[in-house]
Design a protein around this motif. Structure first.
Motif, PDB file in Angstrom:
ATOM      1  N   SER A 254      12.467  22.218  10.203  1.00  0.00           N
ATOM      2  CA  SER A 254      13.099  21.036   9.625  1.00  0.00           C
ATOM      3  C   SER A 254      12.043  19.976   9.330  1.00  0.00           C
ATOM      4  O   SER A 254      10.937  20.017   9.865  1.00  0.00           O
ATOM      5  CB  SER A 254      14.149  20.481  10.580  1.00  0.00           C
ATOM      6  N   GLU A 255      12.397  19.028   8.487  1.00  0.00           N
ATOM      7  CA  GLU A 255      11.476  17.942   8.156  1.00  0.00           C
ATOM      8  C   GLU A 255      11.143  17.133   9.400  1.00  0.00           C
ATOM      9  O   GLU A 255      10.011  16.700   9.593  1.00  0.00           O
ATOM     10  CB  GLU A 255      12.076  17.043   7.075  1.00  0.00           C
ATOM     11  N   SER A 256      12.122  16.951  10.273  1.00  0.00           N
ATOM     12  CA  SER A 256      11.904  16.218  11.521  1.00  0.00           C
ATOM     13  C   SER A 256      10.865  16.916  12.391  1.00  0.00           C
ATOM     14  O   SER A 256       9.996  16.275  12.971  1.00  0.00           O
ATOM     15  CB  SER A 256      13.230  16.082  12.272  1.00  0.00           C
ATOM     16  N   SER A 257      10.962  18.238  12.458  1.00  0.00           N
ATOM     17  CA  SER A 257      10.000  19.012  13.246  1.00  0.00           C
ATOM     18  C   SER A 257       8.599  18.907  12.645  1.00  0.00           C
ATOM     19  O   SER A 257       7.615  18.756  13.365  1.00  0.00           O
ATOM     20  CB  SER A 257      10.441  20.478  13.302  1.00  0.00           C
ATOM     21  N   ASN A 258       8.508  18.967  11.318  1.00  0.00           N
ATOM     22  CA  ASN A 258       7.215  18.818  10.643  1.00  0.00           C
ATOM     23  C   ASN A 258       6.630  17.440  10.895  1.00  0.00           C
ATOM     24  O   ASN A 258       5.425  17.306  11.128  1.00  0.00           O
ATOM     25  CB  ASN A 258       7.349  19.068   9.139  1.00  0.00           C
ATOM     26  N   ASN A 259       7.482  16.401  10.813  1.00  0.00           N
ATOM     27  CA  ASN A 259       7.018  15.036  11.085  1.00  0.00           C
ATOM     28  C   ASN A 259       6.502  14.916  12.504  1.00  0.00           C
ATOM     29  O   ASN A 259       5.478  14.277  12.753  1.00  0.00           O
ATOM     30  CB  ASN A 259       8.139  14.018  10.855  1.00  0.00           C
ATOM     31  N   HIS A 260       7.224  15.511  13.426  1.00  0.00           N
ATOM     32  CA  HIS A 260       6.833  15.448  14.835  1.00  0.00           C
ATOM     33  C   HIS A 260       5.479  16.122  15.044  1.00  0.00           C
ATOM     34  O   HIS A 260       4.595  15.581  15.704  1.00  0.00           O
ATOM     35  CB  HIS A 260       7.918  16.098  15.701  1.00  0.00           C
ATOM     36  N   GLU A 261       5.310  17.296  14.457  1.00  0.00           N
ATOM     37  CA  GLU A 261       4.040  18.014  14.583  1.00  0.00           C
ATOM     38  C   GLU A 261       2.897  17.228  13.945  1.00  0.00           C
ATOM     39  O   GLU A 261       1.805  17.152  14.507  1.00  0.00           O
ATOM     40  CB  GLU A 261       4.150  19.402  13.957  1.00  0.00           C
ATOM     41  N   GLU A 262       3.134  16.662  12.791  1.00  0.00           N
ATOM     42  CA  GLU A 262       2.094  15.895  12.100  1.00  0.00           C
ATOM     43  C   GLU A 262       1.727  14.652  12.904  1.00  0.00           C
ATOM     44  O   GLU A 262       0.551  14.311  13.050  1.00  0.00           O
ATOM     45  CB  GLU A 262       2.566  15.494  10.696  1.00  0.00           C
ATOM     46  N   PHE A 263       2.731  13.981  13.440  1.00  0.00           N
ATOM     47  CA  PHE A 263       2.466  12.816  14.271  1.00  0.00           C
ATOM     48  C   PHE A 263       1.632  13.204  15.490  1.00  0.00           C
ATOM     49  O   PHE A 263       0.644  12.540  15.807  1.00  0.00           O
ATOM     50  CB  PHE A 263       3.770  12.154  14.724  1.00  0.00           C
ATOM     51  N   LEU A 264       2.036  14.253  16.178  1.00  0.00           N
ATOM     52  CA  LEU A 264       1.299  14.681  17.368  1.00  0.00           C
ATOM     53  C   LEU A 264      -0.147  15.048  17.032  1.00  0.00           C
ATOM     54  O   LEU A 264      -1.065  14.723  17.784  1.00  0.00           O
ATOM     55  CB  LEU A 264       1.999  15.858  18.041  1.00  0.00           C
ATOM     56  N   ARG A 265      -0.351  15.716  15.914  1.00  0.00           N
ATOM     57  CA  ARG A 265      -1.706  16.080  15.500  1.00  0.00           C
ATOM     58  C   ARG A 265      -2.555  14.835  15.261  1.00  0.00           C
ATOM     59  O   ARG A 265      -3.667  14.714  15.774  1.00  0.00           O
ATOM     60  CB  ARG A 265      -1.659  16.934  14.229  1.00  0.00           C
TER      61      ARG A 265
ATOM     62  N   TRP B  98       5.385   6.293  16.883  1.00  0.00           N
ATOM     63  CA  TRP B  98       6.348   7.341  16.562  1.00  0.00           C
ATOM     64  C   TRP B  98       7.573   6.752  15.862  1.00  0.00           C
ATOM     65  O   TRP B  98       8.062   7.309  14.877  1.00  0.00           O
ATOM     66  CB  TRP B  98       6.767   8.101  17.811  1.00  0.00           C
ATOM     67  N   GLY B  99       8.045   5.617  16.339  1.00  0.00           N
ATOM     68  CA  GLY B  99       9.220   4.994  15.736  1.00  0.00           C
ATOM     69  C   GLY B  99       9.009   4.560  14.304  1.00  0.00           C
ATOM     70  O   GLY B  99       9.945   4.521  13.507  1.00  0.00           O
ATOM     71  N   LYS B 100       7.774   4.217  13.954  1.00  0.00           N
ATOM     72  CA  LYS B 100       7.490   3.735  12.599  1.00  0.00           C
ATOM     73  C   LYS B 100       6.696   4.745  11.771  1.00  0.00           C
ATOM     74  O   LYS B 100       6.252   4.432  10.670  1.00  0.00           O
ATOM     75  CB  LYS B 100       6.711   2.419  12.682  1.00  0.00           C
ATOM     76  N   PHE B 101       6.501   5.951  12.306  1.00  0.00           N
ATOM     77  CA  PHE B 101       5.683   6.954  11.615  1.00  0.00           C
ATOM     78  C   PHE B 101       6.198   7.245  10.209  1.00  0.00           C
ATOM     79  O   PHE B 101       5.414   7.450   9.287  1.00  0.00           O
ATOM     80  CB  PHE B 101       5.615   8.243  12.446  1.00  0.00           C
ATOM     81  N   HIS B 102       7.510   7.219  10.039  1.00  0.00           N
ATOM     82  CA  HIS B 102       8.095   7.492   8.721  1.00  0.00           C
ATOM     83  C   HIS B 102       7.691   6.441   7.689  1.00  0.00           C
ATOM     84  O   HIS B 102       7.755   6.686   6.490  1.00  0.00           O
ATOM     85  CB  HIS B 102       9.623   7.591   8.819  1.00  0.00           C
ATOM     86  N   GLU B 103       7.221   5.260   8.140  1.00  0.00           N
ATOM     87  CA  GLU B 103       6.808   4.193   7.225  1.00  0.00           C
ATOM     88  C   GLU B 103       5.374   4.367   6.733  1.00  0.00           C
ATOM     89  O   GLU B 103       4.975   3.730   5.766  1.00  0.00           O
ATOM     90  CB  GLU B 103       6.936   2.834   7.913  1.00  0.00           C
ATOM     91  N   LEU B 104       4.605   5.219   7.406  1.00  0.00           N
ATOM     92  CA  LEU B 104       3.211   5.428   7.027  1.00  0.00           C
ATOM     93  C   LEU B 104       3.150   6.194   5.712  1.00  0.00           C
ATOM     94  O   LEU B 104       3.669   7.301   5.605  1.00  0.00           O
ATOM     95  CB  LEU B 104       2.469   6.205   8.130  1.00  0.00           C
ATOM     96  N   GLU B 105       2.536   5.580   4.704  1.00  0.00           N
ATOM     97  CA  GLU B 105       2.519   6.189   3.373  1.00  0.00           C
ATOM     98  C   GLU B 105       1.401   7.212   3.217  1.00  0.00           C
ATOM     99  O   GLU B 105       1.588   8.257   2.626  1.00  0.00           O
ATOM    100  CB  GLU B 105       2.408   5.102   2.310  1.00  0.00           C
ATOM    101  N   GLU B 106       0.213   6.907   3.724  1.00  0.00           N
ATOM    102  CA  GLU B 106      -0.941   7.799   3.590  1.00  0.00           C
ATOM    103  C   GLU B 106      -1.375   8.272   4.968  1.00  0.00           C
ATOM    104  O   GLU B 106      -1.791   7.468   5.801  1.00  0.00           O
ATOM    105  CB  GLU B 106      -2.107   7.071   2.908  1.00  0.00           C
ATOM    106  N   LEU B 107      -1.301   9.560   5.218  1.00  0.00           N
ATOM    107  CA  LEU B 107      -1.681  10.098   6.531  1.00  0.00           C
ATOM    108  C   LEU B 107      -3.161   9.869   6.819  1.00  0.00           C
ATOM    109  O   LEU B 107      -3.563   9.764   7.975  1.00  0.00           O
ATOM    110  CB  LEU B 107      -1.338  11.581   6.622  1.00  0.00           C
ATOM    111  N   ASP B 108      -3.980   9.776   5.774  1.00  0.00           N
ATOM    112  CA  ASP B 108      -5.412   9.508   5.965  1.00  0.00           C
ATOM    113  C   ASP B 108      -5.653   8.140   6.588  1.00  0.00           C
ATOM    114  O   ASP B 108      -6.693   7.904   7.176  1.00  0.00           O
ATOM    115  CB  ASP B 108      -6.169   9.593   4.634  1.00  0.00           C
ATOM    116  N   GLY B 109      -4.702   7.254   6.457  1.00  0.00           N
ATOM    117  CA  GLY B 109      -4.839   5.908   7.001  1.00  0.00           C
ATOM    118  C   GLY B 109      -4.249   5.766   8.395  1.00  0.00           C
ATOM    119  O   GLY B 109      -4.058   4.641   8.864  1.00  0.00           O
ATOM    120  N   PHE B 110      -3.977   6.876   9.069  1.00  0.00           N
ATOM    121  CA  PHE B 110      -3.325   6.815  10.377  1.00  0.00           C
ATOM    122  C   PHE B 110      -4.117   5.984  11.370  1.00  0.00           C
ATOM    123  O   PHE B 110      -3.564   5.138  12.060  1.00  0.00           O
ATOM    124  CB  PHE B 110      -3.090   8.223  10.944  1.00  0.00           C
TER     125      PHE B 110
END
Length: 177
Positions: free
Chosen positions: A3-14, A49-61
């Motif tokens: 699911s997209e939620s699972s992908n988001n979670h994995e990307e956030f954790l990475r 984690w709560g605002k991860f969905h607001e991050l537009e560019e993952l390179d800017g994490f």
């Protein structure tokens, strides 16, 4: 299918795992104790984690996470303003800005060192990294290299100089020296 939620979670954790030590070091510069930093880090991870969905560019994490860390640390200081040993907000702000600039420089240095280590032959890289493993007995690493302890320290010194020069060249090329 994930699911997209699972992908988001994995990307956030990475991303969080890759940057946690830098965020923690940044926070640690701004608070008096490691326990304070640990408490603030818990809050930071929840906000990220709560605002991860607001991050537009993952390179800017990392930049985004450091900004969140700054605000969370400022809030922590504000909440403890009754304490006599708290820094003034403007001083804390200057320290936060300086720490963020230092983090950029240190990040570039870490990247340069990582690239320079990759350029070493595998056997030499293994010995250099082995000498810095937690709890390592340098005599064992020296024996692995076929050298005496004294000779290994000399060799390690030459390798550090070689890595330092490689890092300097790399940083100068990028205009970060």
């Amino acid at each position: 299918m994930k699911s997209e939620s699972s992908n988001n979670h994995e990307e956030f954790l990475r991303l969080f795992t890759a940057n946690e030590s830098a965020i923690r070091a940044y926070v640690r510069c701004l608070v008096p104790t490691r326990d304070d930093a640990a408490d603030i880090m818990q809050g930071i991870s929840l906000v990220l984690w709560g605002k991860f969905h607001e991050l537009e560019e993952l390179d800017g994490f990392r930049s985004w996470a450091l900004a969140v860390a700054r605000y969370e640390t400022l809030a922590w200081h504000r909440d403890r303003a009754r304490d006599r040993l708290v820094l003034a907000g403007d001083v804390l702000g200057m320290i936060a800005i300086d720490s963020a600039q230092q983090e950029k420089r240190l990040s570039a240095q870490r990247d340069a060192l990582e690239n320079c280590l990759k350029q070493l032959p595998v056997d030499k890289r293994h010995l250099v990294l082995g000498a810095y493993e937690p709890g390592v007995c340098i005599q064992e690493v020296a024996e692995q290299s076929g050298r005496t302890v004294a000779a290994f320290y000399q060799w390690l010194h030459r390798m550090r100089l070689r890595l330092r020069d490689c890092c300097r060249r790399s940083l100068e090329t990028e205009g970060l020296s």
